[in-house]
Write an enzyme that holds these catalytic residues in place. Sequence first.
Site, PDB file in Angstrom:
ATOM      1  N   HIS A 218     -66.430  16.628  86.241  1.00 48.86           N
ATOM      2  CA  HIS A 218     -67.234  15.408  86.417  1.00 48.86           C
ATOM      3  C   HIS A 218     -68.479  15.675  87.250  1.00 48.86           C
ATOM      4  O   HIS A 218     -68.560  15.293  88.414  1.00 48.86           O
ATOM      5  CB  HIS A 218     -66.377  14.313  87.058  1.00 48.86           C
ATOM      6  CG  HIS A 218     -65.283  13.824  86.163  1.00 48.86           C
ATOM      7  ND1 HIS A 218     -64.046  13.418  86.613  1.00 48.86           N
ATOM      8  CD2 HIS A 218     -65.259  13.664  84.810  1.00 48.86           C
ATOM      9  CE1 HIS A 218     -63.309  13.025  85.580  1.00 48.86           C
ATOM     10  NE2 HIS A 218     -64.018  13.168  84.482  1.00 48.86           N
TER      11      HIS A 218
ATOM     12  N   HIS B 119     -59.482  18.449  83.196  1.00 53.61           N
ATOM     13  CA  HIS B 119     -58.577  17.355  83.592  1.00 53.61           C
ATOM     14  C   HIS B 119     -57.307  17.292  82.757  1.00 53.61           C
ATOM     15  O   HIS B 119     -56.369  16.587  83.118  1.00 53.61           O
ATOM     16  CB  HIS B 119     -59.336  16.016  83.489  1.00 53.61           C
ATOM     17  CG  HIS B 119     -60.717  16.112  84.060  1.00 53.61           C
ATOM     18  ND1 HIS B 119     -61.819  16.441  83.291  1.00 53.61           N
ATOM     19  CD2 HIS B 119     -61.154  15.996  85.320  1.00 53.61           C
ATOM     20  CE1 HIS B 119     -62.897  16.495  84.064  1.00 53.61           C
ATOM     21  NE2 HIS B 119     -62.528  16.235  85.299  1.00 53.61           N
TER      22      HIS B 119
ATOM     23  N   CYS C 200     -56.917  22.753  84.165  1.00 50.19           N
ATOM     24  CA  CYS C 200     -56.581  23.533  85.363  1.00 50.19           C
ATOM     25  C   CYS C 200     -55.089  23.882  85.344  1.00 50.19           C
ATOM     26  O   CYS C 200     -54.251  23.015  85.048  1.00 50.19           O
ATOM     27  CB  CYS C 200     -56.890  22.732  86.620  1.00 50.19           C
ATOM     28  SG  CYS C 200     -56.383  23.617  88.114  1.00 50.19           S
TER      29      CYS C 200
ATOM     30  N   HIS D  18     -58.083   7.251  84.302  1.00 50.11           N
ATOM     31  CA  HIS D  18     -58.654   8.578  84.602  1.00 50.11           C
ATOM     32  C   HIS D  18     -58.143   9.580  83.556  1.00 50.11           C
ATOM     33  O   HIS D  18     -56.975   9.529  83.168  1.00 50.11           O
ATOM     34  CB  HIS D  18     -58.239   9.012  86.016  1.00 50.11           C
ATOM     35  CG  HIS D  18     -58.936  10.252  86.471  1.00 50.11           C
ATOM     36  ND1 HIS D  18     -58.536  11.509  86.059  1.00 50.11           N
ATOM     37  CD2 HIS D  18     -60.020  10.439  87.262  1.00 50.11           C
ATOM     38  CE1 HIS D  18     -59.353  12.416  86.603  1.00 50.11           C
ATOM     39  NE2 HIS D  18     -60.257  11.777  87.336  1.00 50.11           N
TER      40      HIS D  18
ATOM     41  N   GLU E  21     -57.174  12.579  83.711  1.00 47.91           N
ATOM     42  CA  GLU E  21     -55.971  13.351  84.083  1.00 47.91           C
ATOM     43  C   GLU E  21     -54.710  12.506  83.895  1.00 47.91           C
ATOM     44  O   GLU E  21     -53.684  13.003  83.422  1.00 47.91           O
ATOM     45  CB  GLU E  21     -56.076  13.853  85.526  1.00 47.91           C
ATOM     46  CG  GLU E  21     -54.882  14.734  85.899  1.00 47.91           C
ATOM     47  CD  GLU E  21     -54.949  15.301  87.310  1.00 47.91           C
ATOM     48  OE1 GLU E  21     -56.074  15.519  87.821  1.00 47.91           O
ATOM     49  OE2 GLU E  21     -53.873  15.530  87.902  1.00 47.91           O
TER      50      GLU E  21
ATOM     51  N   THR F  33     -53.535  15.176  90.635  1.00 51.89           N
ATOM     52  CA  THR F  33     -53.821  16.274  91.576  1.00 51.89           C
ATOM     53  C   THR F  33     -54.929  15.954  92.575  1.00 51.89           C
ATOM     54  O   THR F  33     -55.104  16.681  93.549  1.00 51.89           O
ATOM     55  CB  THR F  33     -54.245  17.536  90.803  1.00 51.89           C
ATOM     56  OG1 THR F  33     -55.385  17.207  90.007  1.00 51.89           O
ATOM     57  CG2 THR F  33     -53.123  18.066  89.946  1.00 51.89           C
TER      58      THR F  33
ATOM     59  N   SER G 272     -65.942  11.108  89.777  1.00 52.62           N
ATOM     60  CA  SER G 272     -65.138  12.226  90.274  1.00 52.62           C
ATOM     61  C   SER G 272     -64.129  11.719  91.298  1.00 52.62           C
ATOM     62  O   SER G 272     -64.483  11.359  92.426  1.00 52.62           O
ATOM     63  CB  SER G 272     -66.065  13.268  90.920  1.00 52.62           C
ATOM     64  OG  SER G 272     -65.297  14.196  91.652  1.00 52.62           O
ATOM     65  N   SER G 273     -62.871  11.701  90.890  1.00 54.11           N
ATOM     66  CA  SER G 273     -61.814  11.151  91.760  1.00 54.11           C
ATOM     67  C   SER G 273     -61.763  11.884  93.095  1.00 54.11           C
ATOM     68  O   SER G 273     -61.753  11.267  94.161  1.00 54.11           O
ATOM     69  CB  SER G 273     -60.470  11.266  91.036  1.00 54.11           C
ATOM     70  OG  SER G 273     -59.409  11.032  91.920  1.00 54.11           O
TER      71      SER G 273
ATOM     72  N   SER H 163     -66.071  19.407  92.001  1.00 53.56           N
ATOM     73  CA  SER H 163     -66.865  19.625  90.788  1.00 53.56           C
ATOM     74  C   SER H 163     -68.362  19.744  91.073  1.00 53.56           C
ATOM     75  O   SER H 163     -69.160  19.817  90.136  1.00 53.56           O
ATOM     76  CB  SER H 163     -66.604  18.474  89.805  1.00 53.56           C
ATOM     77  OG  SER H 163     -66.585  17.238  90.498  1.00 53.56           O
TER      78      SER H 163
HETATM   79  O1  0CH Z   1     -61.661  14.625  90.685  1.00 55.28           O
HETATM   80  P1  0CH Z   1     -61.573  14.432  89.226  1.00 55.28           P
HETATM   81  O2  0CH Z   1     -60.167  14.564  88.720  1.00 55.28           O
HETATM   82  O3  0CH Z   1     -62.177  13.141  88.761  1.00 55.28           O
HETATM   83  O4  0CH Z   1     -62.348  15.604  88.484  1.00 55.28           O
HETATM   84  P2  0CH Z   1     -63.637  16.442  88.823  1.00 55.28           P
HETATM   85  O5  0CH Z   1     -64.570  15.701  89.688  1.00 55.28           O
HETATM   86  O6  0CH Z   1     -64.162  16.910  87.516  1.00 55.28           O
HETATM   87  O7  0CH Z   1     -63.112  17.676  89.664  1.00 55.28           O
HETATM   88  C1  0CH Z   1     -62.388  18.714  89.085  1.00 55.28           C
HETATM   89  C2  0CH Z   1     -60.940  18.420  88.981  1.00 55.28           C
HETATM   90  C3  0CH Z   1     -60.470  18.608  87.591  1.00 55.28           C
HETATM   91  C4  0CH Z   1     -58.992  18.415  87.357  1.00 55.28           C
HETATM   92  O8  0CH Z   1     -58.188  18.364  88.474  1.00 55.28           O
HETATM   93 FE1  SF4 Z   2     -57.363  22.376  89.727  1.00 54.60          FE
HETATM   94 FE2  SF4 Z   2     -57.300  21.064  92.021  1.00 54.60          FE
HETATM   95 FE3  SF4 Z   2     -59.564  21.982  91.125  1.00 54.60          FE
HETATM   96 FE4  SF4 Z   2     -58.381  19.951  89.883  1.00 54.60          FE
HETATM   97  S1  SF4 Z   2     -59.241  19.941  91.924  1.00 54.60           S
HETATM   98  S2  SF4 Z   2     -59.338  21.717  88.919  1.00 54.60           S
HETATM   99  S3  SF4 Z   2     -56.219  20.533  90.144  1.00 54.60           S
HETATM  100  S4  SF4 Z   2     -57.785  23.228  91.722  1.00 54.60           S
END
Ligand code: 0CH
Ligand code: SF4
Length: 335
Positions: free
Chosen positions: A67, A100, A122, A150, A152, A191, A249-250, A293
């Site tokens: 994200h 995700h 992941c 979400h 995930e 997660t 982004s959670s 992210s």
């Molecule tokens: O925090 P979320 O799950 O919204 O995703 P992100 O911001 O793309 O961060 C990477 C986590 C991906 C899966 O855990």
């Molecule tokens: Fe994996 Fe945690 Fe990164 Fe999500 S935040 S991609 S679960 S290591």
Amino acid sequence: MSDPFPPATPAATSAAGGDASPVRPALALLIAAPRGFCAGVDRAIRIVELAIEKHGAPVYVRHEIVHNKYVVDSLKAKGAIFIEELDEVPDGVPVVFSAHGVPKSVPADAEARGLYYLDATCPLVSKVHRQAERLVEMGRHILFIGHGGHPEAIGTFGQVPVGGMTLIETAAHAERLVPADPDNLAFLTQTTLSVDDTADVIAVLRHRFPSILGPKGEDICYATSNRQAAVKAIGPQCDAMLVIGAPNSSNSLRLVEVAARGGTKAKLIQRATEIDFEWLAGVRTLGITAGASAPEVLVREVVDRLATRFTIEEREVESVAETMVFKLPRSLEAA
Ligand code: 0CH
Ligand code: SF4
């Protein structure tokens, strides 16, 4: 509030004969570590890059690989095309599933169409998927602690038959839940949740349903908990905190919450252009962190823009060292 840095000297330059450059006020920056990319994000982005190198552009990616608009735009420039559903992928073109995770139906549909796919889920999300499968085999009904809608949560729900999992979003929700078979429950978590909120929800579940099965703690990953701990470590020394990350982004949103709950006003920004200098009025010590992210280049961009208005002194505060690296899929190892 203690000032972690000595009083800044004015930034006024005095070229021969003096010059009229404005004096920039002092701003101490405490930069949280760890911050930014985690091992799962690194791996997911690398999978898209290697897929493009190996198969040529375009490579389709189902959902934002992570994200972050900057990451997505960078990959678009290299030949990735982002779509939300598999039916938008033309026949004969490779497709990557985002970090995700996806419901089981997605790889199944890809196989039915003969599409070549790479799964960038992941490994820590996949681990939760496998736990879900095992719990269903054991006949347990799963309570999934997470955020409705979400990707995930959608992906994890999609690992079990319809009706096999119930979403729990808050401790209040856990309090009023009336399960059909209270002695036959299990729980799993997203997660990227708040460590503190999730502990509250689990405490309610364990109290109300003593026979509930679940992981030792929760399924919140090392990166999520480390980034929250790093914010807690610097928060008390900061007058304000900027969290670099996307509104969808959670894990980034959780960092804003953690800072705010610790009493530090906090704001999510995607890019340096979003810095609100009025909001920073009176701030002498500013915390900076980035969601899992958000690439480091965006942290530097923010620091550089702050330096146009303030005399910056920056210090990184590392609360824990991270060394996690995840293997690439075999098919890409030698790419
Ligand atoms: O925090 P979320 O799950 O919204 O995703 P992100 O911001 O793309 O961060 C990477 C986590 C991906 C899966 O855990
Ligand atoms: Fe994996 Fe945690 Fe990164 Fe999500 S935040 S991609 S679960 S290591």
